[in-house]
Write an enzyme that holds these catalytic residues in place. Structure first.
Site, mmCIF file in Angstrom:
data_model
loop_
_atom_site.group_PDB
_atom_site.id
_atom_site.type_symbol
_atom_site.label_atom_id
_atom_site.label_comp_id
_atom_site.label_asym_id
_atom_site.label_seq_id
_atom_site.Cartn_x
_atom_site.Cartn_y
_atom_site.Cartn_z
ATOM 1 C CG ASP A 5 39.441 6.448 -9.836
ATOM 2 O OD1 ASP A 5 39.751 5.462 -9.810
ATOM 3 O OD2 ASP A 5 38.308 6.923 -9.580
ATOM 4 C CG ASN A 35 30.928 -1.102 -14.442
ATOM 5 O OD1 ASN A 35 30.790 -0.963 -15.526
ATOM 6 N ND2 ASN A 35 32.622 -1.620 -14.340
ATOM 7 C CG HIS A 54 30.182 -5.334 -16.688
ATOM 8 N ND1 HIS A 54 31.192 -4.918 -15.822
ATOM 9 C CD2 HIS A 54 30.132 -6.258 -15.726
ATOM 10 C CE1 HIS A 54 31.101 -5.242 -14.437
ATOM 11 N NE2 HIS A 54 30.669 -6.399 -14.325
ATOM 12 C CG ASP A 61 34.058 -2.632 -21.064
ATOM 13 O OD1 ASP A 61 34.609 -2.626 -20.007
ATOM 14 O OD2 ASP A 61 33.890 -3.504 -21.414
ATOM 15 C CD GLU A 89 37.143 2.643 -10.874
ATOM 16 O OE1 GLU A 89 36.537 2.479 -10.297
ATOM 17 O OE2 GLU A 89 37.575 1.811 -11.605
#
Length: 464
Positions: free
Chosen positions: A342, A350, A355, A359, A385
């Site tokens: 993770d 974010n 975002h 990404d 994630e």
């Protein structure tokens, strides 16, 4: 006919292609439904009644129960709520975010926040629409409209234009689903027509073969009868001259019967040859079409099993591979290690950079993971994630060495957003299969190891 089994094989291959096409259509619809759920979640918080209607949309999707008539009414209700939202009274001053030269006056904070929230929703929907267009095929006109809509959602600050764009998203989703359904129905129609043509050819061949069998039986009967008459005349005749004439007549009759049979047989052979050539031509066309369909099905299956953002296998692909490796481990007892990782503090990325930056982080991390694993290893994006990994024929201690090297490499990557440097790290948990393990128990141990690593300060790999 010795070739009968091959026709059956072609028939079943076409049926299998149809089943694959249907499975692909279902996968595409699943992507569209997920897109609609995300859009509805992104639009929440504007008004209680609108939230209730959006919750109804998600409930219908979860139940896999979509009635077109009721959904048209539902869309009208949502449109009315959006219109009411836009017409709701606000501060007497103009909205702060309306043009590049606009200024923020005292008391405009609430309006600015609302406008900013709306713009954030529109940008996110535009980004999701881009992912949708890379996954789903639309008609050329619809795709052009969708591209224009995406550009508007990503760049426009005019809320009226954005509101109309958000309303069009649902229409695009319906258009994509309808197109896929039409394509599948057209494929089934073509398949049915071709199978019907084959059936007609087979019927003609069966009729010709039946006629051939009947003609052979007639010829055999005529020859037997004439031979029997010759025998009777031989027994009854006392005159050699009459006997010769009688035998000659019977032999001539037999010769004529054989001649007629040969003529008819030649005609039947010609018909069979023509029919066989026609069937071979049809089969060749069906084989070519089947190969194209199989290639398209394989391509669509790969797309359905691939995460759009990272291009890694997705959760469905993970489950399929995990089950395969588990059954292999249970049979051969080779070492098998499961990993769950993770990205640390991903929400901050974010929240701080948007975002789009988040990404990009996911894409870069996914690329580095994939490039540094063996061909026999497996990595998939599990969601958000979080990534999951499989290390076949590998003990947890050996997998730990690999993951620690990967962790150090990712932490040293030069991430920059604008002029701001950013350090990206991840935490991970590993677990190896032991006797009496199931897929669930080993995954749960790896997951617990991940959260233990998070609790111990992050940027580390723990082994359960």
């Amino acid at each position: 006919m010795s070739s009968d089994p091959s026709w059956k094989d072609k028939y079943f291959q076409e049926l299998e292609s149809a089943e694959h096409r249907e499975a692909n259509w279902k996968a595409e619809r699943n992507v569209l439904e997920r897109m609609l759920v995300r859009t509805s979640l992104a639009s929440e918080g504007q008004a209680p009644e609108l939230d209730r209607l959006l919750a109804r949309v998600r409930a219908d999707l979860r139940k896999n129960k979509v009635d077109v008539v009721s959904w048209k009414e539902l869309q009208e209700q949502i449109d009315r709520q959006v219109a009411l939202l836009d017409d709701a009274p606000g501060p007497s001053v103009e909205p702060a975010i309306k043009a590049e030269t606009a200024t923020v006056l005292p008391g405009d904070t609430h309006d600015v926040e609302n406008q900013s929230q709306r713009l954030s929703i529109a940008r996110r929907v535009g980004h999701l629409l881009g992912q949708l267009l890379s996954q789903v095929a639309l008609e050329p006109d619809a795709e052009m409209s969708a591209r224009n809509l995406q550009r508007a959602l990503l760049s426009s600050d005019n809320w009226d234009e954005l509101r109309d764009g958000l309303n069009q998203v649902a229409d695009l989703i319906v258009a994509a689903v309808t197109r896929s359904q039409r394509e599948f129905e057209a494929f089934l129609k073509r398949l049915d027509e071709r199978l019907e043509v084959l059936q007609e050819h087979f019927s003609v061949q069966t009729s010709v073969l039946s006629g051939r069998q009947a003609a052979a039986e007639t010829l055999d009967r005529n020859i037997r009868e004439e031979i029997e008459r010759v025998g009777q005349h031989v027994e009854a005749s006392n005159d050699l001259h009459d006997l010769k004439q009688s035998v000659g007549r019977h032999l001539e009759f037999i010769g004529q019967a054989v001649g007629r049979f040969r003529v008819d047989e030649t005609a039947r052979e010609k018909i069979l040859t023509e029919q066989l050539q026609a069937v071979q031509k049809k089969v060749a066309i069906m084989e070519a079409h089947s190969e194209r369909m199989q290639g398209q099905v394989r391509k669509e299956r790969e797309r359905a099993m691939t995460d759009l953002l990272t291009q890694l296998p997705n959760r469905e692909a993970w489950q399929e591979r995990f089950s395969f490796e588990f059954n292999r481990w249970r049979r051969y007892q080779y070492p098998l290690t499961v990993g769950v990782m993770d990205i640390d503090f991903f929400k901050r990325v974010n929240d701080s950079y948007g975002h789009k930056a988040g990404d990009r982080v996911l894409q870069l991390v996914a690329r580095e993971i994939k490039s540094r694993l063996r061909n026999t290893d497996f990595v998939a994006r599990f969601g958000g994630e979080e990534f999951v990994l499989l290390f076949p024929e590998t003990q947890p201690a050996d997998a730990l060495v690999v993951m620690d090297k990967l962790r150090a490499h990712v932490g040293a990557l030069p991430f920059h957003f604008g002029s701001d440097p950013l350090t990206v790290t991840f935490s991970a948990g590993l677990a190896g299969f032991v006797p009496d393990d199931t897929e669930e128990t080993v995954f749960e141990r790896a997951d617990r190891a991940l959260y233990a690593a998070k609790g111990e300060g992050r940027n580390r790999v723990n082994v359960s």
